[in-house]
Design an enzyme around this catalytic site. Structure first.
Site, short mmCIF file in Angstrom:
data_model
loop_
_atom_site.label_atom_id
_atom_site.label_comp_id
_atom_site.label_asym_id
_atom_site.label_seq_id
_atom_site.Cartn_x
_atom_site.Cartn_y
_atom_site.Cartn_z
N GLU A 170 56.87 -37.43 55.36
CA GLU A 170 57.60 -36.23 54.95
C GLU A 170 57.24 -35.06 55.87
OE1 GLU A 170 60.13 -35.90 52.79
OE2 GLU A 170 60.09 -34.05 53.95
N LYS A 225 53.76 -38.74 62.36
CA LYS A 225 53.54 -37.69 61.35
C LYS A 225 52.28 -36.90 61.67
CE LYS A 225 53.27 -35.14 57.88
NZ LYS A 225 54.09 -33.97 57.67
N CYS A 281 47.33 -29.61 54.86
CA CYS A 281 47.52 -30.74 55.80
C CYS A 281 47.06 -30.54 57.24
CB CYS A 281 48.98 -31.16 55.76
SG CYS A 281 49.40 -31.86 54.15
P1 NAD Z 1 49.18 -33.34 45.65
O1 NAD Z 1 47.73 -33.39 45.49
O2 NAD Z 1 49.94 -32.09 45.33
O3 NAD Z 1 49.86 -34.50 44.74
C1 NAD Z 1 49.38 -35.81 44.69
C2 NAD Z 1 49.54 -36.33 43.25
O4 NAD Z 1 49.25 -37.73 43.23
C3 NAD Z 1 48.58 -35.68 42.24
O5 NAD Z 1 49.31 -35.05 41.20
C4 NAD Z 1 47.73 -36.86 41.71
O6 NAD Z 1 47.42 -36.76 40.33
C5 NAD Z 1 48.66 -38.04 41.95
N1 NAD Z 1 47.97 -39.32 42.04
C6 NAD Z 1 46.93 -39.65 42.84
N2 NAD Z 1 46.62 -40.96 42.66
C7 NAD Z 1 47.47 -41.45 41.72
C8 NAD Z 1 47.64 -42.72 41.14
N3 NAD Z 1 46.89 -43.77 41.51
N4 NAD Z 1 48.60 -42.87 40.20
C9 NAD Z 1 49.37 -41.83 39.82
N5 NAD Z 1 49.28 -40.60 40.36
C10 NAD Z 1 48.33 -40.41 41.31
O7 NAD Z 1 49.50 -33.79 47.13
P2 NAD Z 1 50.77 -33.38 48.04
O8 NAD Z 1 50.59 -32.03 48.61
O9 NAD Z 1 52.01 -33.68 47.27
O10 NAD Z 1 50.60 -34.41 49.23
C11 NAD Z 1 50.84 -35.79 49.06
C12 NAD Z 1 50.86 -36.46 50.42
O11 NAD Z 1 51.95 -35.93 51.19
C13 NAD Z 1 49.61 -36.23 51.26
O12 NAD Z 1 49.36 -37.40 52.00
C14 NAD Z 1 50.01 -35.11 52.19
O13 NAD Z 1 49.29 -35.16 53.41
C15 NAD Z 1 51.48 -35.42 52.44
N6 NAD Z 1 52.30 -34.25 52.78
C16 NAD Z 1 52.13 -33.07 52.12
C17 NAD Z 1 52.98 -31.99 52.40
C18 NAD Z 1 52.85 -30.67 51.68
O14 NAD Z 1 53.55 -29.75 52.03
N7 NAD Z 1 51.99 -30.54 50.68
C19 NAD Z 1 54.01 -32.14 53.34
C20 NAD Z 1 54.15 -33.37 53.99
C21 NAD Z 1 53.30 -34.41 53.69
C1 UGA Z 2 53.22 -28.08 57.68
C2 UGA Z 2 54.34 -28.57 58.61
O1 UGA Z 2 55.09 -27.43 59.06
C3 UGA Z 2 55.27 -29.54 57.89
O2 UGA Z 2 56.23 -30.06 58.80
C4 UGA Z 2 54.43 -30.68 57.32
O3 UGA Z 2 55.28 -31.59 56.59
C5 UGA Z 2 53.37 -30.13 56.40
O4 UGA Z 2 52.54 -29.20 57.15
C6 UGA Z 2 52.44 -31.17 55.87
O5 UGA Z 2 52.32 -32.25 56.42
O6 UGA Z 2 51.81 -30.82 54.87
P1 UGA Z 2 53.03 -26.27 55.76
O7 UGA Z 2 51.56 -26.46 55.96
O8 UGA Z 2 53.58 -26.36 54.39
O9 UGA Z 2 53.83 -27.35 56.64
O10 UGA Z 2 53.48 -24.85 56.33
P2 UGA Z 2 53.67 -24.27 57.82
O11 UGA Z 2 54.87 -23.44 57.83
O12 UGA Z 2 53.57 -25.32 58.85
O13 UGA Z 2 52.41 -23.30 57.96
C7 UGA Z 2 51.09 -23.80 58.08
C8 UGA Z 2 50.15 -22.65 58.34
O14 UGA Z 2 50.34 -22.12 59.65
C9 UGA Z 2 50.33 -21.47 57.38
O15 UGA Z 2 49.08 -20.94 57.04
C10 UGA Z 2 51.14 -20.48 58.20
O16 UGA Z 2 50.97 -19.16 57.80
C11 UGA Z 2 50.56 -20.73 59.59
N1 UGA Z 2 51.49 -20.34 60.67
C12 UGA Z 2 52.65 -21.01 60.85
C13 UGA Z 2 51.15 -19.29 61.51
O17 UGA Z 2 50.07 -18.65 61.36
N2 UGA Z 2 52.00 -18.96 62.52
C14 UGA Z 2 53.18 -19.60 62.72
O18 UGA Z 2 53.91 -19.23 63.68
C15 UGA Z 2 53.51 -20.66 61.87
#
Ligand code: NAD
Ligand code: UGA
Length: 475
Positions: A170, A225, A281
């Site tokens: 994602e 990713k 992340c």
């Molecule tokens: P999060 O901690 O918000 O959510 C994860 C959820 O999974 C929790 O609610 C937890 O209770 C649940 N969980 C864990 N183990 C479980 C199990 N065995 N059965 C049922 N539920 C279970 O995490 P997130 O921010 O949603 O991130 C999830 C993944 O996506 C991570 O690998 C992260 O790196 C990736 N990712 C996050 C973002 C982002 O913006 N947060 C963007 C892209 C990718």
């Molecule tokens: C980032 C990536 O942008 C997503 O593509 C990815 O899916 C996600 O991580 C993930 O794997 O969790 P996110 O962390 O939600 O998304 O937000 P960003 O917009 O990337 O910002 C990350 C950090 O960098 C923030 O603290 C933001 O303020 C900072 N940032 C971003 C800067 O300081 N300057 C910039 O120009 C851009």
């Protein structure tokens, strides 16, 4: 018994977090004929997703409420019953957390895959017929191999259960998740089973143009990713490093960003200097990359990426030091207002927020903090900072009687918070901080008063006449 069909009618997503919730909400919204069950073992989270008051959803994202309103209880359901919906699903997304390991081999760098492994074991136990498993979480390259081994380990039921594993990372960013999901730059699908790849791409194809759906092998998809996040974070560290050089030379970081970003080879995005990147992340994914490079005998590559994190840590510390220096080297008994606690605007997520590190530094220096954020609540700040602000227990014993404790407090009213403040530190780029009435606010502050703008949010030219001291990043 389900058959090996390409038409998917039931999806289960394990993990109802920042990714699972919004991703499945948009998928359900776009595919009303598919039943989408988002399951999580965290009861509180599931209850919050089911809350009839849409202001109380566990994730704040612009436009998310509208999507949930349309799809929830129609074909989108949130449940704690992991077993039941694994059993019903044709396709299962793994969207659980993959944080950095905190103990054992690889501690502080490698991803902790215990939640992924637990899901794979649950799926192996409770799935029926043919099931497509989709890695949505961010994971180290070759994790699909581990998942396959676990799924195929049940020798007794081997003939009754079959699996295909795909990688579909994602790329949404928090604060723009719904937009990113509805109009992605690309959708990446990695795998070696054409039939499953077709099933998944047909789902996305309902709203994403075919040309934007990139198909690769499993390992390229998993690795891409991590690398996408590493490249984005590297740009932030690069521009932040130059912000310090601008401050020494009279160049202006925003002008430099515009000048270099207009070169189409460089591009204008991710060139905004700030207090360092936060979020759950960037740091963990780069640490994981560093671990993988070392593991595969590439220490030079590991060191290169490790520096992206070093610069980020340095930028956060540098800002705390500037604040202390400008306030005459001591913060004891000074009142400082922190504007913004989430790691970026338009999200309530505080994970790895630069505000945490800067606030801790300022408290350590003896400041009293008043923290404001439009979407983060006091309870969440307590989780990050703790509510016991006593100094170390050693100090407590020695100075019990004499030591005056400094504190942090939460406020949802900026005007009240700023009364008699010595300084305001803007940490999050919330748009509502752009147009504050500084003429009015400045009057309420104790003089000499300072504004520290770590995001270049305010228009510095407007304040020349009122004599306020402003420090702005990169100028
Ligand atoms: P999060 O901690 O918000 O959510 C994860 C959820 O999974 C929790 O609610 C937890 O209770 C649940 N969980 C864990 N183990 C479980 C199990 N065995 N059965 C049922 N539920 C279970 O995490 P997130 O921010 O949603 O991130 C999830 C993944 O996506 C991570 O690998 C992260 O790196 C990736 N990712 C996050 C973002 C982002 O913006 N947060 C963007 C892209 C990718
Ligand atoms: C980032 C990536 O942008 C997503 O593509 C990815 O899916 C996600 O991580 C993930 O794997 O969790 P996110 O962390 O939600 O998304 O937000 P960003 O917009 O990337 O910002 C990350 C950090 O960098 C923030 O603290 C933001 O303020 C900072 N940032 C971003 C800067 O300081 N300057 C910039 O120009 C851009």
């Amino acid at each position: 018994m389900k058959t090996n069909k390409s038409k998917i009618s039931t999806i289960c997503c394990i993990g109802a977090g920042y990714v699972g919730g919004p991703t499945m909400a948009v998928l359900a919204d776009k595919c009303p004929d598919i039943k989408v069950y988002v399951v999580d073992k965290n009861k509180e989270r599931i209850n919050a997703w089911n809350n009839s008051n849409l202001e109380k959803l566990p994730v704040y994202e612009p436009k998310l409420k509208d999507v949930i309103k349309r799809a929830r209880d129609r074909n989108l359901f949130f449940s704690e019953n992991v077993k039941k919906y694994i059993g019903l699903a044709d396709m299962i997304f793994l969207s659980v957390n993959t944080p950095t390991k905190v103990k054992g081999i690889g501690s502080g760098q490698a991803s902790d895959l215990k939640w992924i492994e637990a899901c794979a074991r649950d799926v192996a136990k409770w799935a029926n017929g043919h099931t497509i498993i989709v890695e949505k979480s961010t994971i180290p390259v070759r994790t699909a191999e581990t998942i396959k081994i676990i799924l195929e380990s049940d020798q007794v039921n081997k003939s009754k259960k079959t699996f295909a594993v795909l990688s579909n990372p994602e790329f949404l960013a928090e604060g723009s998740a719904v937009n990113d999901l509805e109009n992605p730059d690309r959708v990446l699908i990695g795998g070696d089973d054409d039939h499953s790849i077709k099933s998944l791409s047909e789902i996305y194809n309902r709203w994403v143009h075919r040309e934007k759906i990139i198909k690769t092998n499993l390992w390229s998809s998993e690795l891409s990713k991590l690398i996408a996040n590493a490249f984005l974070a590297q740009r932030v560290s690069s521009i932040n490093s130059i912000s310090a050089l601008c401050e020494k030379t009279g160049a202006d970081i925003n002008q430099v960003s515009d000048a270099i970003g207009s070169d189409t080879r460089i591009g204008s995005k991710f060139l905004k200097a700030g207090p360092g990147f936060g979020g759950s992340c960037f740091k963990k994914d780069i640490l994981n990359l560093v671990y993988l490079c070392n593991h595969f005998g590439l220490p030079e590559v590991a060191n290169y990426w490790d520096n992206v994190i070093s610069i980020n840590n340095w930028q956060q510390k540098r800002i705390s030091q500037i604040i202390v220096n400008k306030l005459f080297g001591t913060l004891t008994d000074k009142k400082i207002v922190i504007l913004g606690f989430s790691f970026k605007a338009d999200t309530n997520d505080t994970r790895e927020s630069p505000a945490i590190y800067i606030a801790k530094d300022l408290l350590e220096e003896g400041a009293n903090l008043i923290i404001h954020d439009p979407k983060v609540n006091q309870k969440q700040i307590e989780l990050e900072l703790g509510n016991d602000l006593n100094c170390s227990s050693k100090d407590k014993n020695i100075f019990e009687e004499t030591k005056k404790q400094n504190y942090w407090k939460f406020s949802n009213n900026i005007e009240n918070a700023i009364e008699n403040a010595d300084a305001v530190v803007i940490i999050t780029n919330w748009s509502e901080y752009k147009n504050l009435n500084w003429n009015k606010l400045y009057e309420k502050m104790r003089k000499p008063a300072w504004i520290f703008d770590t995001r270049s949010l305010i228009n510095i030219k407007e304040f020349k006449d009122i004599g306020i001291n402003i420090w702005q990043i990169g100028t």
